[in-house]
Design a protein around this motif. Sequence first.
Motif, PDB file in Angstrom:
ATOM      1  N   GLU A 195       0.831  -1.209   0.000  1.00 23.66           N
ATOM      2  CA  GLU A 195       0.000   0.000   0.000  1.00 23.66           C
ATOM      3  C   GLU A 195       0.867   1.261   0.000  1.00 23.66           C
ATOM      4  O   GLU A 195       0.612   2.224  -0.736  1.00 23.66           O
ATOM      5  N   ASN A 198       2.627   1.748  -3.327  1.00 18.48           N
ATOM      6  CA  ASN A 198       1.755   2.363  -4.335  1.00 18.48           C
ATOM      7  C   ASN A 198       1.553   3.852  -4.077  1.00 18.48           C
ATOM      8  O   ASN A 198       1.359   4.630  -5.001  1.00 18.48           O
ATOM      9  N   MET A 199       1.593   4.209  -2.813  1.00 19.11           N
ATOM     10  CA  MET A 199       1.422   5.618  -2.465  1.00 19.11           C
ATOM     11  C   MET A 199       2.645   6.439  -2.876  1.00 19.11           C
ATOM     12  O   MET A 199       2.543   7.622  -3.155  1.00 19.11           O
ATOM     13  N   MET A 205       8.427  10.693  -1.423  1.00 24.62           N
ATOM     14  CA  MET A 205       8.583  11.553  -0.243  1.00 24.62           C
ATOM     15  C   MET A 205      10.036  11.432   0.223  1.00 24.62           C
ATOM     16  O   MET A 205      10.836  10.753  -0.413  1.00 24.62           O
ATOM     17  N   ARG A 285       6.765  14.488   5.190  1.00 28.89           N
ATOM     18  CA  ARG A 285       5.959  15.317   4.283  1.00 28.89           C
ATOM     19  C   ARG A 285       6.803  16.475   3.781  1.00 28.89           C
ATOM     20  O   ARG A 285       7.967  16.625   4.167  1.00 28.89           O
ATOM     21  N   TYR A 291       5.002  11.603   8.089  1.00 30.17           N
ATOM     22  CA  TYR A 291       3.764  11.031   7.554  1.00 30.17           C
ATOM     23  C   TYR A 291       3.513   9.696   8.243  1.00 30.17           C
ATOM     24  O   TYR A 291       2.427   9.413   8.725  1.00 30.17           O
ATOM     25  N   VAL A 315       1.241   2.473   5.538  1.00 26.09           N
ATOM     26  CA  VAL A 315       0.544   3.765   5.531  1.00 26.09           C
ATOM     27  C   VAL A 315      -0.158   3.949   6.875  1.00 26.09           C
ATOM     28  O   VAL A 315      -0.478   2.971   7.544  1.00 26.09           O
ATOM     29  N   PRO A 316      -0.418   5.172   7.260  1.00 28.89           N
ATOM     30  CA  PRO A 316      -1.163   5.380   8.514  1.00 28.89           C
ATOM     31  C   PRO A 316      -2.571   4.813   8.365  1.00 28.89           C
ATOM     32  O   PRO A 316      -3.196   4.956   7.319  1.00 28.89           O
ATOM     33  N   LYS A 317      -3.035   4.167   9.427  1.00 33.91           N
ATOM     34  CA  LYS A 317      -4.364   3.535   9.352  1.00 33.91           C
ATOM     35  C   LYS A 317      -5.403   4.261  10.195  1.00 33.91           C
ATOM     36  O   LYS A 317      -6.519   3.775  10.316  1.00 33.91           O
ATOM     37  N   HIS A 318      -5.043   5.335  10.815  1.00 30.99           N
ATOM     38  CA  HIS A 318      -6.029   5.987  11.670  1.00 30.99           C
ATOM     39  C   HIS A 318      -6.106   7.462  11.291  1.00 30.99           C
ATOM     40  O   HIS A 318      -5.235   8.013  10.643  1.00 30.99           O
TER      41      HIS A 318
ATOM     42  N   PRO B  46      -7.210   8.234   5.758  1.00 33.30           N
ATOM     43  CA  PRO B  46      -5.971   8.611   6.462  1.00 33.30           C
ATOM     44  C   PRO B  46      -4.705   8.517   5.629  1.00 33.30           C
ATOM     45  O   PRO B  46      -3.828   9.359   5.734  1.00 33.30           O
ATOM     46  N   SER B  47      -4.609   7.488   4.799  1.00 31.84           N
ATOM     47  CA  SER B  47      -3.364   7.321   4.055  1.00 31.84           C
ATOM     48  C   SER B  47      -3.119   8.479   3.105  1.00 31.84           C
ATOM     49  O   SER B  47      -1.975   8.774   2.757  1.00 31.84           O
ATOM     50  N   THR B  50      -3.205  12.226   5.637  1.00 33.79           N
ATOM     51  CA  THR B  50      -2.026  12.526   6.447  1.00 33.79           C
ATOM     52  C   THR B  50      -0.753  12.602   5.620  1.00 33.79           C
ATOM     53  O   THR B  50       0.309  12.897   6.149  1.00 33.79           O
ATOM     54  N   LYS B  51      -0.873  12.335   4.359  1.00 33.61           N
ATOM     55  CA  LYS B  51       0.312  12.388   3.502  1.00 33.61           C
ATOM     56  C   LYS B  51       0.777  13.827   3.313  1.00 33.61           C
ATOM     57  O   LYS B  51       1.956  14.086   3.092  1.00 33.61           O
ATOM     58  N   SER B  53       1.118  17.873   4.465  1.00 34.97           N
ATOM     59  CA  SER B  53       1.229  18.704   5.663  1.00 34.97           C
ATOM     60  C   SER B  53      -0.098  19.428   5.867  1.00 34.97           C
ATOM     61  O   SER B  53      -0.899  19.556   4.930  1.00 34.97           O
ATOM     62  N   ILE B 132      -4.973   0.800  -8.938  1.00 33.01           N
ATOM     63  CA  ILE B 132      -3.853   1.365  -8.161  1.00 33.01           C
ATOM     64  C   ILE B 132      -2.655   0.427  -8.208  1.00 33.01           C
ATOM     65  O   ILE B 132      -1.504   0.859  -8.294  1.00 33.01           O
ATOM     66  N   GLY B 136      -0.079   2.562  -9.554  1.00 29.35           N
ATOM     67  CA  GLY B 136       0.328   3.275  -8.353  1.00 29.35           C
ATOM     68  C   GLY B 136      -0.652   4.393  -8.057  1.00 29.35           C
ATOM     69  O   GLY B 136      -1.409   4.815  -8.944  1.00 29.35           O
ATOM     70  N   PHE B 137      -0.636   4.846  -6.814  1.00 31.22           N
ATOM     71  CA  PHE B 137      -1.557   5.917  -6.461  1.00 31.22           C
ATOM     72  C   PHE B 137      -1.066   7.209  -7.110  1.00 31.22           C
ATOM     73  O   PHE B 137       0.127   7.494  -7.083  1.00 31.22           O
TER      74      PHE B 137
END
Lengths: 318, 294
Positions: A195, A198-199, A205, A285, A291, A315-318, B46-47, B50-51, B53, B132, B136-137
């Motif tokens: 995940e 892919n981001m 970053m 970021r 991040y 990736v962050p999940k919350h 969130p993904s 939060t990416k 700022s 995706i 990719g995203f």
Amino acid sequence: MTADSSSTGAVIPKTFVSNFCAFVFLGASVLGWCYRYTGWIEIVGGFLSLAGILSWLAFVLKVIPEKRMEEFQTWADGRIFNNGRVKWFVLGLLVIGLVGASFLGTVEVTWMAGEGNRSVWIHKVGKSEGEAVPLMPGGVVRSLFLTFWTEPTRVRVKVNGFPDRTAEISPWQRYELKVADSFYRPVVVFRPTVELLNMLRNEPMSLSVKVDSQSWMISQYDGRSLWIGCDADVEVPEAKREVWRAILTAAGQAETSHYWVHPLTLTGPIPDLHPGQMIEVALLRDDRSAYTSRKFSVLPAPDRQAFPQEENLDVPKH
Amino acid sequence: MCQNTRLSCRVCSRFVLLAVAALGLGSLAAAQAPLPVYVAFEFQEPSIATKLSDATRESKQKEMRGRLAAKLLSRFPFWSFQSGGPTDYPRMQVWLEKHSQDEWQVHLKLLMQQNLPEVSRWQIQLYPPGEIARRGFPSTVQLLDEIEKRFEEYLGEQSSNDILEKLEQTAPLSTEVVSLPVSPQPPQRALAVLPLQWDKFCALASSEFVISAHWSQGRVSITSKATGEAADYKPDNPQFQGLQIEHIEWNPQTGPPESLAGHLQHLGQLTQVVVRMKRFTLDPASCQSVSLVH
């Protein structure tokens, strides 16, 4: 003359015996040292064999008349083997050799079995790598280093495909390393989850890596795997690569396996990891805030099953 | 009449609506702006959220609010869609959601008031499963472009008629209605004019409206229909040409519907007026006259 008595009587002079023994001991010591500490024994042995200098000597001796040979043997017997001073000369050579060898140590790299061939670099820490020496399966590479009892020489040994290894060489020491078991040490291979990969693929970053007080920054980090604690030449074990390919195939993106199977490495000084050390990785970021991040400790690498330590970031999940 | 062919009317209507909106934008006449429907956008997932700022995220969300509002405005030009925040009502809330198999959707919900349940909710597939993984995203810039593009495509599809219906039922068109003088001779028509500028709202010239208001005996709901004509707004102080309507039916809060004839004198006493569309009927002929005028 004493020379005559030695050649006719049943009693062999003590001088002859001691000189003969000294010569034998000197030669055996030199050959034994070469055999243990250097890779020259094949060369020296070949030189001394019938196919080497002895064949030339045999040829020369055939040309010399028997009478002359006998005169020469008589001369050598009298002047060398029956000469009381020669003993001290040989002993002097032995002492010089012992003293010299007391400032030498060697590194031995053995590759018992495998496929293909590998390159080996053995050099003092802080010096240039120099030329690689080829190492074939079943082969041995040795390298001599000047060293001191008071300050053993630090030597870097690198076999391509494996993490490098630093050895401290003391005089008279033969530091033995076996490919590949001797080269497994604490090393971390870090990768993002599918995940997160892919981001990052289309929008990289910055990745921050901290090992104790040292820190590294990889800008434009696009989700590739990363070695922490070794150079980029190290190969990811095939079993692990298969697992990674399976993960990506299950996610429907087998074509992205190149992001993981050829890890990057940290630029600059490579950290020498020790079990228990803390490592923190963080994706930053644009304003340098985190991040997502993770901390983990370095684990021991007792064997090839534990090599390398794999750590992931999601990736962050919350 | 048009109800039977309502769907087809709707489908073809968007082209006319776009033209009408374009005419409206070109108009410089001072008129009451259509009532706002606020558009809020948040990444939420969130993904993604939060990416970025905080500053960048807020800036991108604000940009996206404006872009989505423009798309809604061009599709539904009877309301003034504009960027809004979480306390603005009525509000079209838009956000991103991630589902199983990495499927991404854009979600919309229409909220009329605080503490009231949402009017309706819609979802638009942004990235189907597998996309995706394949590509990719997208970068944030590309993501915003693709949300806007997919949003626009959705608004061009028949399924977006449901959004129009919900807007008609719930989002006010106006909070004013001005009664026109009743003719002394029969038939006495209860005419009124809405502060909706004719050259912007001519496409509504055959549509029906429902006017909710207070009068001396409680709440009332008046069914009205556009007459297909423009009228001065306001009759005693003309500012622009508004949309003329005729009140048809008086529906008190309790009791059966009543004829308007018995309530002509009450029309001037209405307070807390809210005008909503009851049934949109395309009237391209009226807008042709607008084109000729322009």
